[in-house]
Scaffold this motif. Structure first.
Motif, PDB file in Angstrom:
ATOM      1  N   GLU A 133       0.841  -1.194   0.000  1.00 54.60           N
ATOM      2  CA  GLU A 133       0.000   0.000   0.000  1.00 54.60           C
ATOM      3  C   GLU A 133       0.879   1.248   0.000  1.00 54.60           C
ATOM      4  OE1 GLU A 133      -2.524  -0.584   3.375  1.00 54.60           O
ATOM      5  OE2 GLU A 133      -3.733  -2.122   2.376  1.00 54.60           O
ATOM      6  N   THR A 134       1.500   1.504  -1.148  1.00 54.95           N
ATOM      7  CA  THR A 134       2.386   2.651  -1.285  1.00 54.95           C
ATOM      8  C   THR A 134       1.771   3.670  -2.231  1.00 54.95           C
ATOM      9  OG1 THR A 134       3.574   1.481  -3.051  1.00 54.95           O
ATOM     10  CG2 THR A 134       4.505   1.365  -0.830  1.00 54.95           C
ATOM     11  N   PHE A 135       2.283   4.900  -2.180  1.00 53.70           N
ATOM     12  CA  PHE A 135       1.725   6.001  -2.951  1.00 53.70           C
ATOM     13  C   PHE A 135       2.852   6.652  -3.761  1.00 53.70           C
ATOM     14  CE2 PHE A 135      -0.732   5.202   0.787  1.00 53.70           C
ATOM     15  CZ  PHE A 135      -2.048   5.263   0.359  1.00 53.70           C
ATOM     16  N   ALA A 136       2.912   6.304  -5.031  1.00 50.77           N
ATOM     17  CA  ALA A 136       3.968   6.825  -5.903  1.00 50.77           C
ATOM     18  C   ALA A 136       3.501   8.142  -6.509  1.00 50.77           C
ATOM     19  CB  ALA A 136       4.293   5.813  -6.993  1.00 50.77           C
ATOM     20  N   VAL A 137       4.017   9.248  -6.008  1.00 52.35           N
ATOM     21  CA  VAL A 137       3.533  10.569  -6.427  1.00 52.35           C
ATOM     22  C   VAL A 137       4.345  11.077  -7.610  1.00 52.35           C
ATOM     23  CG1 VAL A 137       3.131  12.951  -5.710  1.00 52.35           C
ATOM     24  CG2 VAL A 137       2.759  11.081  -4.083  1.00 52.35           C
ATOM     25  N   LYS A 154       3.523  21.074  -0.694  1.00 53.88           N
ATOM     26  CA  LYS A 154       4.455  21.820  -1.540  1.00 53.88           C
ATOM     27  C   LYS A 154       5.506  20.934  -2.196  1.00 53.88           C
ATOM     28  CE  LYS A 154       3.961  26.261   0.856  1.00 53.88           C
ATOM     29  NZ  LYS A 154       4.664  27.358   1.571  1.00 53.88           N
ATOM     30  N   THR A 155       5.705  19.746  -1.653  1.00 53.95           N
ATOM     31  CA  THR A 155       6.691  18.832  -2.211  1.00 53.95           C
ATOM     32  C   THR A 155       6.047  17.479  -2.476  1.00 53.95           C
ATOM     33  OG1 THR A 155       7.419  17.937  -0.076  1.00 53.95           O
ATOM     34  CG2 THR A 155       8.506  19.955  -0.859  1.00 53.95           C
ATOM     35  N   VAL A 156       6.709  16.694  -3.318  1.00 58.93           N
ATOM     36  CA  VAL A 156       6.223  15.347  -3.631  1.00 58.93           C
ATOM     37  C   VAL A 156       6.129  14.502  -2.360  1.00 58.93           C
ATOM     38  CG1 VAL A 156       6.869  13.194  -4.769  1.00 58.93           C
ATOM     39  CG2 VAL A 156       7.000  15.344  -6.029  1.00 58.93           C
ATOM     40  N   LEU A 157       7.134  14.596  -1.507  1.00 56.42           N
ATOM     41  CA  LEU A 157       7.129  13.801  -0.272  1.00 56.42           C
ATOM     42  C   LEU A 157       5.998  14.234   0.650  1.00 56.42           C
ATOM     43  CD1 LEU A 157       8.384  11.627   1.476  1.00 56.42           C
ATOM     44  CD2 LEU A 157       9.971  13.355   2.392  1.00 56.42           C
ATOM     45  N   ALA A 158       5.753  15.537   0.740  1.00 57.04           N
ATOM     46  CA  ALA A 158       4.668  16.025   1.587  1.00 57.04           C
ATOM     47  C   ALA A 158       3.325  15.489   1.112  1.00 57.04           C
ATOM     48  CB  ALA A 158       4.656  17.549   1.596  1.00 57.04           C
TER      49      ALA A 158
END
Length: 221
Positions: A133-137, A154-158
């Motif tokens: 269950e991962t979220f590849a942004v 503001k960021t991909v990680l956020a």
């Protein structure tokens, strides 16, 4: 976006596309890893075109190393940054053989030790190949999450961390695929097609884009 609206948001995307899948062609976890690594700054269509014959010939790290960097380049020369990508794919294949017995590891930390593999690629492989269950942004998901208010950041990680926190069961496994496909085909970068969006009333984006005929009428008036 409120919790109840998030549930409804995903429920509608799920009803519209019950079994979402990656649009990259692959045959096993290794070819998926290669395809995702090649897809950076390239379209899935372009990658699939380049790997169609490649994956008929090569489906293991050992076969890729035997093909060699120049041989790989001949297959993927139509893809952007193909020189760097070819070097990385050969290097990650060598590392898989040396450190992981030729098998693709199932955890993010191990995947990120591979040349050319970042967090997004690792998340895609973990989700698609191993059911994590991962979220590849990517750019599509980043846009959709900010534009709709689902998981602004503001960021991909956020955005990834907010998505992880906000996305409930039973939607977690397929969430990343629903969002990327929604961003690719409906919530497009230049002009979101709000008139045919199944979650438009839950979305924070304003003003909503009218249907083409309505846009033409308003321009004429």
């Amino acid at each position: 976006m409120k919790k109840a609206d998030i549930v409804e948001f995903y429920a509608r995307l799920a009803a519209d596309n019950p079994h979402p899948e990656t649009e990259l062609n692959y045959t096993n976890p290794y070819t998926l890893l290669v395809a995702v690594a090649l897809s950076a700054q390239s379209t899935d269509i372009g990658v699939n075109r380049a790997t169609r014959l490649l994956f008929e010939e090569v489906d293991t790290p050992e076969k890729m190393v035997a093909l060699g960097e120049e041989g790989l380049k001949r297959h993927i020369k139509t893809i952007g940054l193909f020189n760097t990508k070819a070097k990385n794919v050969i290097a990650l294949s060598q590392k898989l053989i040396a450190d992981y017995g030729g098998e693709v590891p199932r955890n993010r930390d191990a995947l990120e030790t591979l040349p050319g593999v970042g967090r997004k690629t690792a998340n895609v492989v973990m989700n698609t190949a191993f059911g994590a269950e991962t979220f590849a942004v990517d750019t599509h998901i980043f846009r959709v999450c900010n534009r709709t208010g689902l998981a602004p950041g503001k960021t991909v990680l956020a955005v990834e961390l907010k998505l992880d926190k906000a996305t409930p069961q039973p939607f977690r496994l397929h969430a990343h695929h629903w969002l990327i496909l929604h961003g690719r085909y409906v919530c497009k970068a230049r002009t979101p097609e709000c008139w045919r969006c199944v979650v438009r009333d839950l979305c924070a984006f304003k003003p909503k884009t009218p249907a083409p005929r309505q846009r033409g009428s308003s321009e004429e008036s």
